[in-house]
Write a protein that holds these residues in place. Sequence first.
Motif, short mmCIF file in Angstrom:
data_model
loop_
_atom_site.label_atom_id
_atom_site.label_comp_id
_atom_site.label_asym_id
_atom_site.label_seq_id
_atom_site.Cartn_x
_atom_site.Cartn_y
_atom_site.Cartn_z
N TYR A 144 -40.14 15.50 -16.25
CA TYR A 144 -41.13 14.42 -16.23
C TYR A 144 -42.21 14.69 -15.18
N MET A 145 -43.18 13.79 -15.10
CA MET A 145 -44.39 13.99 -14.30
C MET A 145 -44.09 14.23 -12.82
N THR A 146 -44.79 15.19 -12.24
CA THR A 146 -44.65 15.50 -10.83
C THR A 146 -45.18 14.36 -9.97
N ARG A 147 -44.35 13.89 -9.05
CA ARG A 147 -44.74 12.77 -8.18
C ARG A 147 -44.98 13.23 -6.74
N SER A 148 -44.35 14.34 -6.33
CA SER A 148 -44.52 14.78 -4.95
C SER A 148 -44.24 16.27 -4.83
N TRP A 151 -35.32 5.71 -9.76
CA TRP A 151 -36.61 5.44 -9.13
C TRP A 151 -37.41 6.72 -8.92
N PRO A 152 -38.74 6.63 -8.91
CA PRO A 152 -39.57 7.79 -8.60
C PRO A 152 -39.33 8.28 -7.17
N VAL A 153 -39.44 9.59 -6.98
CA VAL A 153 -39.39 10.19 -5.64
C VAL A 153 -40.84 10.36 -5.20
N ASN A 154 -41.30 9.48 -4.33
CA ASN A 154 -42.73 9.39 -4.00
C ASN A 154 -43.22 10.41 -2.99
N ALA A 155 -42.32 10.93 -2.16
CA ALA A 155 -42.78 11.81 -1.08
C ALA A 155 -41.67 12.75 -0.63
N LEU A 156 -42.09 13.94 -0.19
CA LEU A 156 -41.21 14.96 0.38
C LEU A 156 -41.84 15.47 1.66
N GLU A 169 -38.64 10.55 -12.36
CA GLU A 169 -37.33 10.14 -12.86
C GLU A 169 -36.19 10.57 -11.94
N GLY A 170 -36.44 10.47 -10.62
CA GLY A 170 -35.36 10.63 -9.66
C GLY A 170 -34.71 11.99 -9.63
N ARG A 171 -35.50 13.02 -9.62
CA ARG A 171 -34.99 14.39 -9.49
C ARG A 171 -35.87 15.19 -8.53
N ILE A 172 -35.24 16.15 -7.86
CA ILE A 172 -35.94 17.08 -6.97
C ILE A 172 -35.58 18.49 -7.40
N ALA A 173 -36.58 19.38 -7.41
CA ALA A 173 -36.36 20.80 -7.69
C ALA A 173 -36.74 21.61 -6.46
N VAL A 174 -35.92 22.60 -6.16
CA VAL A 174 -36.17 23.53 -5.06
C VAL A 174 -36.55 24.87 -5.67
N GLU A 175 -37.74 25.37 -5.34
CA GLU A 175 -38.29 26.58 -5.96
C GLU A 175 -38.60 27.63 -4.89
N TYR A 176 -38.63 28.91 -5.30
CA TYR A 176 -38.91 30.01 -4.39
C TYR A 176 -40.09 30.83 -4.91
N PHE A 177 -40.93 31.30 -3.98
CA PHE A 177 -42.13 32.05 -4.37
C PHE A 177 -41.81 33.43 -4.93
N ASP A 178 -40.83 34.09 -4.35
CA ASP A 178 -40.46 35.44 -4.78
C ASP A 178 -40.12 35.43 -6.26
N PRO A 179 -40.86 36.16 -7.10
CA PRO A 179 -40.62 36.11 -8.54
C PRO A 179 -39.44 36.97 -9.01
N SER A 180 -38.79 37.67 -8.09
CA SER A 180 -37.69 38.55 -8.51
C SER A 180 -36.55 37.73 -9.10
N PRO A 181 -35.79 38.30 -10.03
CA PRO A 181 -34.67 37.58 -10.64
C PRO A 181 -33.66 37.09 -9.61
N GLU A 182 -33.44 37.89 -8.54
CA GLU A 182 -32.47 37.49 -7.52
C GLU A 182 -32.92 36.22 -6.80
N TYR A 238 -40.95 25.97 -2.12
CA TYR A 238 -41.40 24.59 -2.07
C TYR A 238 -40.40 23.70 -2.79
N ALA A 239 -40.54 22.41 -2.55
CA ALA A 239 -39.77 21.41 -3.28
C ALA A 239 -40.74 20.50 -4.02
N THR A 240 -40.34 20.07 -5.18
CA THR A 240 -41.15 19.15 -5.97
C THR A 240 -40.24 18.08 -6.55
N ALA A 241 -40.81 16.91 -6.80
CA ALA A 241 -40.00 15.80 -7.29
C ALA A 241 -40.76 15.05 -8.37
N SER A 242 -40.02 14.27 -9.15
CA SER A 242 -40.61 13.64 -10.33
C SER A 242 -40.41 12.13 -10.32
#
Length: 321
Positions: free
Chosen positions: A170-174, A225-230, A190-203, A184-188
Motif C-alpha cells: 500500500y501507499m508509502t507514508r514515511s 493504523w498508518p505509520v506516519n513517521a520513522l 496499512e501498518g507495515r514497515i520494510a527494511v531495505e538495503y542499498f547494496d544490490p547484491s543478492p547477499e 533505509y526503512a519505509t512504512a505504509s
Amino acid sequence: MTDTQFSLPSPPFDSISKVQYSPTNPNQLLVSSWDTTVKLYDVGDEASGSKTSEQKCKFDHRAAIQRSATWISGPKKTNIVGSHSDAVSSLVYSKELNALISGSWDRTIRLFDPRTPTPEQSSYETPERIYHIDLVNNTLVVAMASRLFHIYDIRNMQEPKQRRESSLKYMTRSLACMVNGEGYATASVEGRIAVEYFDPSPEAQEKKYAFKCHRQTIDGVDHVWPVNALAFHPIFNTFASAGSDGTVSVWDHKIKKRLRQYSKFNNPVSSIAFNCDGTKLAIATCYTWDEGEQGARTERERPQVWVKTVGAEVKPKDWQA
C-alpha cells in the motif's frame, strides 16, 4: 521505568506536519504546521528543572506547511529560492554540495544553492508524484506514488542508480535513511514497515524484510493504523516508528525486534525526530486526517509537541562503545 517527557509551550493550533532537530545543536527544534507557520524552539530540560523551553521565533507562510521544513546553512534571512508547480512534499539539505533538495507532487526533484542570487541549479523529472525524500551521505532516496522508489547519487542526478518497487502493498507514508548509510526503512498506511538495503547484491538483498506494527485487536476486531513517521537514532542506528494509533515504538532492525513501546498518547503521532546527540526524541501529536472531516469534528486534545528523554531502550542489545 517511568517515561520522562514534557510538552513545548505555544504549540501550533493546527495539525503538525513535521518536527526536525538541528543537525548540530541538540536543543534547537523546528516545528512546521498546517497553520502556515514554522516555529523555532530552544528546547530546555523541564524534567530536571535546569532550563525552560521557549519559542525563539516564528516564520509565517501563505499556505500550510506539508512536511517540508529543513535546516540549511546560510544567511540569517528569508529568501525565496525557487518554486514548484504543485505541492512541495519534502526537503533535505546536503552540506557537502551546499544544495537544498526538494521533491514535489509536480513529479520533479530540484536542487538549489541558497547562497547564490539565482538559486535554482537543476531540475529532474520523475515518473510519479513524490511523497517523501531522504538523504544519507550522497545517496538520495525518493519515494513516489504507485509504490515506486528511485535511488540517486546526488553528485550525478541524470539517472537514478537504482529503480525499485516498494516491498509494501500500500501507499508509502514515511521514509528514513539509516545513519550508517547501508539502507533505509519505509512504512505504509496499512501498518507495515520494510527494511531495505542499498547494496544490490543478492547477499545484501536477502537481508531485507517487512513486518506488521501499529496494530491492535479491539473487541475481536483487528485495527490497523498508518505509520506516519520513522526516525533513526544518530548513534545506535536503531529506529523509532510513530503511528495514528498514538504510539511510538523503538526497533532494532538487525535482530528484528521491538526494544520499547512508549506510553500511548491521546492523539495520533504525526512526526518524530531524534536530536543530534541522541538524548531526546521530539514527538508531534495531533489529528492526522485519517478519518476525514468527520474525525476533525470530534473533540480532542489540541496539537502538542512532546520532548522525551531517551535512555538505554534505544541501544542495541549487542552495542559496544
